[in-house]
Each structure stands twice: as structure tokens, then as C-alpha cells.
Write an enzyme that holds these catalytic residues in place. Sequence first.
Site, short mmCIF file in Angstrom:
data_model
loop_
_atom_site.label_atom_id
_atom_site.label_comp_id
_atom_site.label_asym_id
_atom_site.label_seq_id
_atom_site.Cartn_x
_atom_site.Cartn_y
_atom_site.Cartn_z
N GLU A 24 0.82 -1.21 0.00
CA GLU A 24 0.00 0.00 0.00
C GLU A 24 0.86 1.26 0.00
O GLU A 24 1.96 1.28 0.56
CB GLU A 24 -0.89 0.02 1.25
N ASP A 53 -7.67 -4.88 8.79
CA ASP A 53 -7.21 -3.66 8.12
C ASP A 53 -7.14 -3.79 6.61
O ASP A 53 -6.43 -3.06 5.94
CB ASP A 53 -5.86 -3.23 8.66
#
Length: 356
Positions: free
Chosen positions: A68, A239
Site C-alpha cells: 500500500e 485492516d
Amino acid sequence: MSSSAPAPSHLAFVPFVSVENMMALVHRIGIDTFLRELADYLEADFKRWPEFDKTPRIAAHSAEGVIELMPTSDSSLYGFKYVNGHPKNMKEGLQTVTAFGMLADVSSGYPTLLSEMTILTALRTAATSAMAARHLAPANSRTMAIIGNGAQSEFQAIAFRELVGIRALRLYDIDRSASEKCARNLVGMGFDITICDTIEAAVEDADIITTVTADKQCATILTDNMVGAGVHINAVGGDCPGKTELHRDILLRSSIFVEYPSQTRIEGEIQQLPEDHPVIELWEVIAGKTAGRTGKSQITLFDSVGFAIEDFSALRYVRDKLEETGLFEKLDMVADPDDPRDLFGMLQRSKMAVAS
């Protein structure tokens, strides 16, 4: 024409905080002070939340994990973090999470800090959790259950001790050796520690329940019958899409607080709920715009997935500590020719210097 390569200007150098220097910085400041001061930086940035550019993180998912990028900016600084999450890494002797981050000057675009963020992310995650609990947990909370005793568990324990006043820890992990590792690392730090054989035993009489497991799956770490009235739940492990820890029924009984709704609805526990299910943005509580905990029987849930502003705060904090500590290196990172139009000339002079 000069045959020597141009010497780098001061603009070419970017402060770099290595893993070695980050560890030295934490010890120089003291982990207790580091977490308290970092929480203050986080609170300050949460209070000015509307000033930031905000976007859900940019994620590249694979069967093994996720990589990410997490960007944000205010009017003067831009920041981003590169981070991965690969639960299978532990079995291969690798970290589940690794990261690095950068700050840059908005007015010029020049980078002003490059830092490791594997350790720093662990610290900022714990500081964010405890900062949220200061506003959401029952008053005078002293006992916390930690479900999942991997790399994040000790950081969570120390942050909650410093910011909330936790003194008793009840640890559970499917791998008992992880709980033993956590207990061993926290010896002498002022905790009354119990290693539990079941999740039910761990959460019994706990004021706060922290879930911080790593498996990338829709798991049910906590079931509805395990959660009594008045508890604060700090849900850290879920998450990314397809990764949860709590049974849906717990969510329906809880007041849910989130960082950035459009990201949390994709990645957090609330991915299990309809898109219009009501949630409260944590920044509004910290800024005094809305209430946090309103009653003794209320179940509060911080559906934490991590957001770029938290990394921005952490990088700001580290940057502000560098001048007084000197715990950084200078990287010759930005090409900065005397004449901004003559980058090629700079390259050619370097060639001649090497040849000579």
C-alpha cells in the site's frame, strides 16, 4: 569547462533515519515519553483533520498479502508511507509488516525527510489506539485483554499504560509461545500479567479488549457473548478487505468510531455492515464536536485500520527530534545543479571527474 564534478549543495541532502537510528532515537527519548509525545502530535493533527487532503490508501492486493501507499498533505507538508501486510511472512522468518515514509515541502516538492517506518508504524499504531481510548474507554480503566500477542502487542501495552493507566494485562494467542514472548518482554514494566488459555478467560473483567491478530481472513476472534456492557474494544487487526476479527453482532451493539469512513468501510470491521450504517469519525470526538463515551453501559469500538494522517504525525514528530539528537544520516538524494536548466551538464561533468 571544469573537469570536477559539482559538489552537492545543501539542497541535495535529505535527512534519513535508518532502523539503527530509529531505535537509538526511541531509547534516547525513552519509549514512554516517545509514545506520550507522539500521541500529542496525533491529537494536534486530528484536531485539524479538515485541513488535510484525504484519500483511501492505494492498495495492490495479492493472494499472499497487500502492498500500500498512504499519502496525505496539509498546506505546507506532503507525506506518504509505503507499507506491506503479508501474514504468511512470519512462517518464513520475515516481518508481517515493513514500511518506510517521506515528508516533502509542498512549496518546492523537495523531500525533507526519509525514514524507516517498520518500528515507527508500530509506535504510531499503539499511540493512536491509546489516544482514542483516552476519549472512549471507561473511566479508570486498569485491565486490558490483548488477543494476538505478535509484534504489536508490547507497543499496545506500553501505550495504554502511559496514556490510559492500564496496569493488568490478560494475554491470549493461539500460539502460547507468543504470549510467553510478550510477557517476557514486559517484565519489570509495571504490569500484572496473566497468560490465558482461552479468549473467554482473557476478556473476563477486562475494561478494554484489544484485538491485534494478523491472519488475512474473515475471522471471528470475538463472539457476541464474550463482550459485556461498558467495554471498550480496540480492534486493530482487521485492516484490509476480507480481514475481520469481530462477530457482526458485536458491531450492532456498539458505538463505532473510525478514522476515515470511506477507507474503513472497505477495510475495517464495518465492511460487514451496510454502507449507511452510522459511524462516528474519531477526529470529531477529539476536536470536541461530538461525544465519545456517553454512558457506563455503552460499548465503544474503535475500528482502527490506520490512516495516512497518523503516519504524517509520526514523521513530523521524528523530524522535530532530529536537530536535538543528530540521529540521522544525510543522503545525497536530490540532483541540484547550480543551473537548474543544466542537469545534463551536471551529469557530463561527473563523467569527466570519474574519468580523471
